[in-house]
Write a protein that holds these residues in place. Structure first.
Motif, short mmCIF file in Angstrom:
data_model
loop_
_atom_site.label_atom_id
_atom_site.label_comp_id
_atom_site.label_asym_id
_atom_site.label_seq_id
_atom_site.Cartn_x
_atom_site.Cartn_y
_atom_site.Cartn_z
N GLN A 55 16.28 13.07 9.13
CA GLN A 55 15.85 11.79 9.69
C GLN A 55 14.84 11.12 8.77
OE1 GLN A 55 16.71 9.74 11.74
NE2 GLN A 55 17.06 10.43 13.82
N VAL A 56 14.87 9.81 8.77
CA VAL A 56 13.94 9.01 7.98
C VAL A 56 12.94 8.37 8.93
CG1 VAL A 56 13.71 7.01 6.47
CG2 VAL A 56 15.67 8.56 6.21
N GLN A 57 11.68 8.41 8.54
CA GLN A 57 10.64 7.72 9.31
C GLN A 57 10.20 6.50 8.52
OE1 GLN A 57 10.10 11.36 8.79
NE2 GLN A 57 11.49 11.43 10.54
N LEU A 58 10.02 5.39 9.22
CA LEU A 58 9.69 4.12 8.57
C LEU A 58 8.45 3.52 9.21
CD1 LEU A 58 13.30 2.64 8.60
CD2 LEU A 58 12.17 3.75 6.68
N VAL A 59 7.53 3.03 8.38
CA VAL A 59 6.32 2.41 8.87
C VAL A 59 6.11 1.08 8.14
CG1 VAL A 59 3.84 2.60 9.17
CG2 VAL A 59 5.28 4.64 9.39
N GLU A 60 6.15 -0.02 8.91
CA GLU A 60 5.94 -1.34 8.33
C GLU A 60 4.46 -1.70 8.31
OE1 GLU A 60 9.69 -1.76 11.04
OE2 GLU A 60 7.72 -0.82 11.11
N SER A 61 4.11 -2.58 7.38
CA SER A 61 2.76 -3.13 7.31
C SER A 61 2.83 -4.47 6.59
CB SER A 61 1.82 -2.18 6.57
OG SER A 61 2.26 -1.97 5.23
N GLY A 62 1.73 -5.22 6.66
CA GLY A 62 1.65 -6.48 5.93
C GLY A 62 1.82 -7.73 6.76
N GLY A 63 2.12 -7.57 8.03
CA GLY A 63 2.25 -8.74 8.87
C GLY A 63 0.91 -9.41 9.11
N GLY A 64 0.95 -10.59 9.70
CA GLY A 64 -0.28 -11.31 9.99
C GLY A 64 0.00 -12.74 10.35
N SER A 65 -1.06 -13.54 10.34
CA SER A 65 -0.96 -14.95 10.66
C SER A 65 -1.17 -15.78 9.40
CB SER A 65 -2.00 -15.33 11.70
OG SER A 65 -1.76 -14.65 12.91
N VAL A 66 -0.34 -16.79 9.24
CA VAL A 66 -0.42 -17.64 8.05
C VAL A 66 0.00 -19.04 8.43
CG1 VAL A 66 1.96 -17.10 7.36
CG2 VAL A 66 0.28 -17.76 5.62
N GLN A 67 -0.46 -20.01 7.69
CA GLN A 67 -0.05 -21.39 7.93
C GLN A 67 1.29 -21.67 7.26
OE1 GLN A 67 -3.36 -23.92 6.69
NE2 GLN A 67 -4.02 -24.05 8.82
N ALA A 68 1.96 -22.66 7.78
CA ALA A 68 3.25 -23.06 7.22
C ALA A 68 3.10 -23.36 5.72
CB ALA A 68 3.79 -24.28 7.95
N GLY A 69 4.08 -22.89 4.96
CA GLY A 69 4.02 -23.04 3.51
C GLY A 69 3.40 -21.86 2.80
N GLY A 70 2.78 -20.97 3.56
CA GLY A 70 2.12 -19.82 2.97
C GLY A 70 3.08 -18.68 2.69
N SER A 71 2.49 -17.56 2.25
CA SER A 71 3.28 -16.40 1.86
C SER A 71 2.71 -15.13 2.48
CB SER A 71 3.30 -16.24 0.33
OG SER A 71 3.88 -17.35 -0.30
N LEU A 72 3.59 -14.16 2.68
CA LEU A 72 3.20 -12.82 3.09
C LEU A 72 4.14 -11.83 2.41
CD1 LEU A 72 2.65 -13.06 6.97
CD2 LEU A 72 0.89 -12.57 5.26
N ARG A 73 3.65 -10.62 2.20
CA ARG A 73 4.51 -9.55 1.71
C ARG A 73 4.46 -8.38 2.69
NH1 ARG A 73 4.54 -5.79 -3.76
NH2 ARG A 73 2.79 -4.80 -2.68
N LEU A 74 5.61 -8.06 3.23
CA LEU A 74 5.74 -6.92 4.11
C LEU A 74 6.12 -5.68 3.31
CD1 LEU A 74 7.77 -8.48 7.08
CD2 LEU A 74 5.29 -8.53 6.65
N SER A 75 5.61 -4.54 3.76
CA SER A 75 5.95 -3.26 3.15
C SER A 75 6.53 -2.34 4.22
CB SER A 75 4.72 -2.61 2.53
OG SER A 75 4.16 -3.40 1.52
N CYS A 76 7.39 -1.44 3.78
CA CYS A 76 7.97 -0.45 4.68
C CYS A 76 7.97 0.89 3.94
CB CYS A 76 9.38 -0.85 5.08
SG CYS A 76 10.26 0.40 6.04
N ALA A 77 7.10 1.79 4.37
CA ALA A 77 7.00 3.09 3.74
C ALA A 77 7.96 4.07 4.42
CB ALA A 77 5.57 3.61 3.84
N ALA A 78 8.80 4.70 3.62
CA ALA A 78 9.78 5.65 4.13
C ALA A 78 9.37 7.07 3.82
CB ALA A 78 11.15 5.36 3.54
N SER A 79 9.62 7.96 4.77
CA SER A 79 9.34 9.38 4.56
C SER A 79 10.42 10.20 5.25
CB SER A 79 7.96 9.75 5.10
OG SER A 79 7.89 9.50 6.49
N GLY A 80 10.44 11.49 4.97
CA GLY A 80 11.45 12.35 5.55
C GLY A 80 12.66 12.45 4.65
N ASN A 81 13.84 12.42 5.23
CA ASN A 81 15.09 12.63 4.51
C ASN A 81 15.55 11.36 3.80
OD1 ASN A 81 17.43 13.78 3.61
ND2 ASN A 81 18.50 13.67 5.55
N THR A 82 14.73 10.87 2.85
CA THR A 82 15.03 9.60 2.19
C THR A 82 16.14 9.70 1.15
OG1 THR A 82 13.31 10.00 0.56
CG2 THR A 82 12.68 8.76 2.52
N TYR A 83 16.43 10.91 0.67
CA TYR A 83 17.40 11.02 -0.43
C TYR A 83 18.80 10.63 0.02
CZ TYR A 83 19.18 15.42 1.50
OH TYR A 83 19.74 16.36 2.31
#
Length: 125
Positions: free
Chosen positions: A1-29
């Motif tokens: 099984q693969v475990q996934l954890v997202e991060s990077g969300g938030g509040s931003v004004q229109a026209g702005g940017s965000l970068r989301l990340s998703c860290a994977a662990s476990g049976n990633t191969y």
């Protein structure tokens, strides 16, 4: 099984940017496809991007094409979603997903895979 954890969300004004990340662990191969989904209140979950972990081929939904970029860092077992030119309609909970199935140029195969807990993105006008 693969475990996934997202991060990077938030509040931003229109026209702005965000970068989301998703860290994977476990049976990633065994993972062949990873992707991003989003779900706004009262709406269905929408597959917005996917990437083949072996070939790097990407898919984008029309709603995000040209504004969002999916990428991966295999050394870090991390998936990213760079979101530019954000709009209020991008407001949603964002989830990453992974599967041992192939992407087949879309996000449908991810529905039966592993999911993260989600990260909230709010875009104000």
């Amino acid at each position: 099984q693969v475990q996934l954890v997202e991060s990077g969300g938030g509040s931003v004004q229109a026209g702005g940017s965000l970068r989301l990340s998703c860290a994977a662990s476990g049976n990633t191969y065994s993972t062949r496809c990873m992707g991003w989904f989003r779900q706004a209140p009262g709406k269905d979950r929408e597959g917005i991007a996917s990437i083949s972990t072996t070939e790097g081929a990407t898919y984008y939904a029309d709603s995000v094409k040209g504004r969002f970029t999916i990428s991966q860092d295999n050394a870090k077992n991390t998936l990213y979603l760079q979101m530019n030119s954000l709009k209020p309609e991008d407001t949603a909970m964002y989830y990453c997903a992974a599967t041992s199935r192939y992407c087949f140029g879309g996000t449908r195969t991810l529905f039966s895979g592993a999911w993260g807990q989600g990260t909230q993105v709010t875009v104000s006008s």
